[in-house]
Design an enzyme around this catalytic site. Sequence first.
Site, PDB file in Angstrom:
ATOM      1  N   GLU A 185       0.848  -1.354   0.024  1.00  0.00           N
ATOM      2  CA  GLU A 185      -0.010   0.063   0.049  1.00  0.00           C
ATOM      3  C   GLU A 185       0.874   1.255  -0.086  1.00  0.00           C
ATOM      4  O   GLU A 185       0.744   2.380   0.762  1.00  0.00           O
ATOM      5  CB  GLU A 185      -0.789   0.071   1.232  1.00  0.00           C
ATOM      6  CG  GLU A 185      -1.838  -1.210   1.410  1.00  0.00           C
ATOM      7  CD  GLU A 185      -3.306  -1.145   2.253  1.00  0.00           C
ATOM      8  OE1 GLU A 185      -2.689  -0.615   3.092  1.00  0.00           O
ATOM      9  OE2 GLU A 185      -4.080  -1.685   2.322  1.00  0.00           O
ATOM     10  N   GLU A 263      -6.741  -7.732  -0.563  1.00  0.00           N
ATOM     11  CA  GLU A 263      -7.107  -7.883   0.856  1.00  0.00           C
ATOM     12  C   GLU A 263      -8.684  -7.327   1.099  1.00  0.00           C
ATOM     13  O   GLU A 263      -9.171  -6.492   0.874  1.00  0.00           O
ATOM     14  CB  GLU A 263      -6.465  -6.509   1.527  1.00  0.00           C
ATOM     15  CG  GLU A 263      -4.878  -6.962   1.928  1.00  0.00           C
ATOM     16  CD  GLU A 263      -4.511  -5.904   2.712  1.00  0.00           C
ATOM     17  OE1 GLU A 263      -5.244  -4.908   3.356  1.00  0.00           O
ATOM     18  OE2 GLU A 263      -3.140  -6.126   2.884  1.00  0.00           O
TER      19      GLU A 263
END
Length: 651
Positions: A185, A263
Amino acid sequence: MAPKKPLCLPSLLLPILTLLLPQAGTRSFVVDRDNGRFLLDGVPFRYVSGSLHYFRVPRVLWADRLFKMRMSGLNAVQFYVPWNYHEPEPGVYNFNGSRDLIAFLNEATIANLLVILRPGPYICAEWEMGGLPAWLLRKRTIHLRTSDPDFLAAVDSWFKVLLPKIYPWLYHNGGNIISIQVENEYGSYRACDFNYMQHLAGLFRALLGDKILLFTTDGPEGLRCGSLQGLFTTVDFGPADNMTRIFTLLRKYEPNGPLVNSEYYTGWLDYWGQNHSTRSIPTVTKGLENMLKLGASVNMYMFHGGTNFGYWNGADEKGRFIPITTSYDYDAPISEAGDPTPKLFALRNVISKFQEIPLGPLPPPSPKMMLGPLTLHLDGDLLAFLDFLCPQGPIHSILPLTFEAVKQDHGFMLYRTYLTYTISEPTQFWVPNNGVHDRAYVMVDGVFQGVLERNMKYKLFLMGKLGAKLDVLLENMGRLSFGSNSSDYKGLLEPPILGQTILTHWLMFPLKVDKLVKWWFPFQLLKRSHPETPSGPAFYSATFPISGSGGDTFLFLPGWTKGQVWINGFNLGRYWTKRGPQQTLYVPRPLLFPSGALNKITLLELENVPPQLQVQFLDRPILNCTLHKTYIYSLSAGVQGTSEQWALKGR
Ligand SMILES: *[C@@H]1O[C@H](CO)[C@@H](O)[C@H](O)[C@H]1NC(C)=O
Ligand SMILES: *[C@@H]1O[C@H](CO)[C@@H](O)[C@H](O)[C@H]1NC(C)=O
Ligand SMILES: *[C@@H]1O[C@H](CO)[C@@H](O)[C@H](O)[C@H]1NC(C)=O
Ligand SMILES: *[C@@H]1O[C@H](CO)[C@@H](O)[C@H](O)[C@H]1NC(C)=O
Ligand SMILES: *[C@@H]1O[C@H](CO)[C@@H](O)[C@H](O)[C@H]1NC(C)=O
């Protein structure tokens, strides 16, 4: 870089290696961009994966958890590698015991699961400092997660150790790793340093070759800074998010490849002092079904959350510093204790509409055990053990130094100074600029005065005579794992002020609490230095046998305030009964000695204790009580397990 040497293996070894890797060369995992899908060995393939972190599960239980994931219909497991778990000091590596990453890869193979590996270097994961080693901060000018040469040098030397270990486990080399994530991320990190991501991609390619699929993962807003030309782009989002909108956005970065949610949140994490998080079964199953209908590959984060044992929890900064709880149950399909939940069966049902599920039932929940109440005794004040907690003696400094400056990565450090004049009126004691990282327990001549806490409580009022001993025990509650603009140093970041005086001439004792608990106990009852003050940092313990074969259990600490707890020297983690929501700590059965032998429980309670000094072991967890009240768990006489009730006792 050393010149490449030709590979010279003794000729006898070669046939053996070939036998071990029979399919190397024919095995492949690739992106088929023409058809928007993956190909595994040339055959269209989609993964339905789940996250499980080996560092949150005792090694003896890895196989059990992986088997349950496979039996849920998953064909892959996704996991991070926390750098700080494996390189405790620069150049010192630990890959044994619970840190044996290769053994975990092997267990995944046995469970028939492919692997999606996420080696960082930053991993977030709600893990201490997002997986980065605290020793990086010993250099004050370092810029984490950027192309700062100091950071890159440390990353390079770590990956030159880690990635060659991984190399034989790549799918095309005969292993089970089908893809590897670069960073984590990164687009959510304000630095947005393109050169850093390029450097990492180059390093991975140099050490792993060009066959392995490298990818990035970002939230929808992070795709701009987090994705990189040449790396496969994936996205992450949860059941409440708009799948259509997010996958449309992903198409801007990955126009043709398969859609991947790396995710998909089955639940959520908990913070101390906030409500327990859950995600309802229907929303989680519906979101999964929608993605699978689209043909997307999905990783469920988490499929089994596990536990932040020891000092390994991370923390967030959302207006203020909020540390993450010890339990990482995550409301995931497999509970913290490894049991299948209704969410698991519902998800398995969805998966079965799209691909074959292994035949056979899921193992039933493991046996659970109830025990107690157990009465602990006082071993002594923490201050009474200082010689054992810090055998090398204190460090002297005019101004207080941080944990990082004295190479104390985790846990506790005691700061001591002496009053240079008498203070006969209550006088304000405080640390400027929110400089308590993260919690301070203050004693004058050994008598507990109270607590200061980062972003929460800034001052105390103290009195004392000339020469009085002022002790400030600092607790590191876990470094920021996400959303930080600056490095999260621990300890006293500024010199404390008493009245108008800046306090100087500090003695600093970095404390080896775990060593003391593990090796040097038991001590015979040390006398409490101030028996009139039943509060402040002190050790308590008890021994207890378990009957029969025992079972998993959940340690309940009603009336205790905050501290750290060990079972047979194993650091179970932090408890913070008074703040919640977590009220019990998971005690895996393998930590306990079998029937007959004595087990030992040790508490370092930092503040106040209940009058009876009792703890209990329950047969179920309590993770959802954010109440400043104490619960006493009472059993109606005799009828165990059927008529338990909660008796609420206000404080
Ligand atoms: C594991 O490795 C670390 C670091 O190399 C070492 O300190 C420790 O003693 C080892 N533990 C075991 C059980 O071998
Ligand atoms: C989801 O996003 C799509 C595309 O942006 C939009 O058309 C749709 O209305 C959104 N759905 C919801 C429930 O907001
Ligand atoms: C937390 O839970 C309590 C009790 O259910 C509720 O009243 C409160 O609004 C919740 N707080 C938040 C921030 O959701
Ligand atoms: C972090 O930096 C960004 C941009 O510089 C700023 O907008 C934000 O408020 C900062 N956040 C914190 C917690 O300081
Ligand atoms: C906590 O969870 C249990 C079990 O799901 C439930 O019975 C109880 O009502 C919950 N308590 C609170 C305070 O939310």
